[in-house]
Design a protein around this motif. Structure first.
Motif, mmCIF file in Angstrom:
data_model
loop_
_atom_site.group_PDB
_atom_site.id
_atom_site.type_symbol
_atom_site.label_atom_id
_atom_site.label_comp_id
_atom_site.label_asym_id
_atom_site.label_seq_id
_atom_site.Cartn_x
_atom_site.Cartn_y
_atom_site.Cartn_z
ATOM 1 N N GLU A 25 -23.378 55.587 11.423
ATOM 2 C CA GLU A 25 -22.756 55.664 12.742
ATOM 3 C C GLU A 25 -22.272 54.283 13.157
ATOM 4 O OE1 GLU A 25 -24.732 59.182 15.360
ATOM 5 O OE2 GLU A 25 -25.970 57.419 15.041
ATOM 6 N N SER A 30 -14.197 52.849 23.739
ATOM 7 C CA SER A 30 -13.325 54.012 23.792
ATOM 8 C C SER A 30 -12.170 53.755 24.739
ATOM 9 C CB SER A 30 -14.138 55.215 24.277
ATOM 10 O OG SER A 30 -13.335 56.352 24.339
ATOM 11 N N ARG A 44 -17.326 55.123 21.989
ATOM 12 C CA ARG A 44 -16.639 55.812 20.891
ATOM 13 C C ARG A 44 -17.553 55.819 19.675
ATOM 14 N NH1 ARG A 44 -13.336 53.958 16.582
ATOM 15 N NH2 ARG A 44 -11.762 55.474 15.967
ATOM 16 N N GLU A 46 -18.054 56.790 15.581
ATOM 17 C CA GLU A 46 -17.454 57.070 14.282
ATOM 18 C C GLU A 46 -18.599 57.417 13.337
ATOM 19 O OE1 GLU A 46 -14.869 54.402 11.378
ATOM 20 O OE2 GLU A 46 -14.190 54.302 13.465
ATOM 21 N N GLU A 48 -19.818 58.639 9.631
ATOM 22 C CA GLU A 48 -19.357 58.658 8.244
ATOM 23 C C GLU A 48 -20.431 59.275 7.353
ATOM 24 O OE1 GLU A 48 -18.443 55.357 4.838
ATOM 25 O OE2 GLU A 48 -17.625 54.984 6.839
ATOM 26 N N VAL A 74 -15.098 61.034 7.510
ATOM 27 C CA VAL A 74 -15.247 60.257 8.737
ATOM 28 C C VAL A 74 -14.816 61.126 9.917
ATOM 29 C CG1 VAL A 74 -14.535 58.189 9.987
ATOM 30 C CG2 VAL A 74 -14.784 58.121 7.513
ATOM 31 N N VAL A 76 -14.533 61.133 14.205
ATOM 32 C CA VAL A 76 -14.492 60.263 15.373
ATOM 33 C C VAL A 76 -14.586 61.117 16.629
ATOM 34 C CG1 VAL A 76 -13.105 58.589 16.647
ATOM 35 C CG2 VAL A 76 -13.091 58.573 14.164
ATOM 36 N N SER A 78 -14.472 60.504 20.877
ATOM 37 C CA SER A 78 -14.356 59.573 22.005
ATOM 38 C C SER A 78 -13.936 60.297 23.276
ATOM 39 C CB SER A 78 -13.342 58.478 21.668
ATOM 40 O OG SER A 78 -12.071 59.045 21.475
ATOM 41 N N ASN A 86 -20.871 61.706 22.907
ATOM 42 C CA ASN A 86 -19.950 61.512 21.792
ATOM 43 C C ASN A 86 -20.681 61.610 20.458
ATOM 44 O OD1 ASN A 86 -17.499 61.266 23.124
ATOM 45 N ND2 ASN A 86 -17.799 59.103 23.514
ATOM 46 N N ALA A 90 -19.680 64.323 17.671
ATOM 47 C CA ALA A 90 -19.326 63.926 16.307
ATOM 48 C C ALA A 90 -20.191 64.648 15.284
ATOM 49 C CB ALA A 90 -19.463 62.414 16.147
#
Length: 142
Positions: A25, A30, A44, A46, A48, A74, A76, A78, A86, A90
């Motif tokens: 993470e 954002s 925000r 992300e 992976e 990946v 994302v 936001s 978030n 995700a």
């Protein structure tokens, strides 16, 4: 946040649990509205996940997921103001993408012949249409 459960679905009869050690993470600022805290909070997210090195997938599942999603995957998020929401979004998005990628492909379509009745109805409709069109011609005295 812990391990990521993937709900059961086609190709995953018992579901799947991805350990948190396989998830990476990253947090960043954002864009968009956020009030006074927008310039200071990293909301925000992300997320992976490297499918090709995952230990929880079988070889066939890994090949199917890499072929569909690529590696690494990946995601994302936001859209929310808070980092926690978030992160949850995700994780849900990643679980859904994995569930759809691990589903087996649909069986190929088997070509079938038209039934005898449908062929007969089609020819009768063509004859009727031809008769209708032939009546539109010039009137002849016989």
């Amino acid at each position: 946040m812990g391990d990521l459960p993937v709900a059961p679905g086609p190709g995953l009869p018992g579901g799947l649990v991805i350990p948190s050690a396989e998830l990476v993470e990253r947090f960043s600022r954002s864009s968009g509205p956020g009030g006074q805290s927008v310039n200071t909070s990293d909301s925000r997210v992300e997320l992976e996940y490297d499918v090709s090195t995952s230990a929880v997938l079988t070889d066939s599942q890994r090949a199917r997921a890499v072929g569909t999603l690529g590696s690494p995957v990946v995601v994302v998020a936001s859209e929310h103001r808070s980092q926690h929401r978030n992160r949850v979004a995700a994780r849900e998005r990643l679980a859904e993408r994995l569930r759809t990628a691990l589903a087996p492909p649909a069986p190929p379509r088997r070509a079938t012949k038209p039934t005898r009745g449908s062929q007969r109805r089609r020819l009768e409709a063509k004859k009727q249409r031809g008769q209708t069109k032939s009546l539109r011609g010039r009137v002849r005295d016989d």
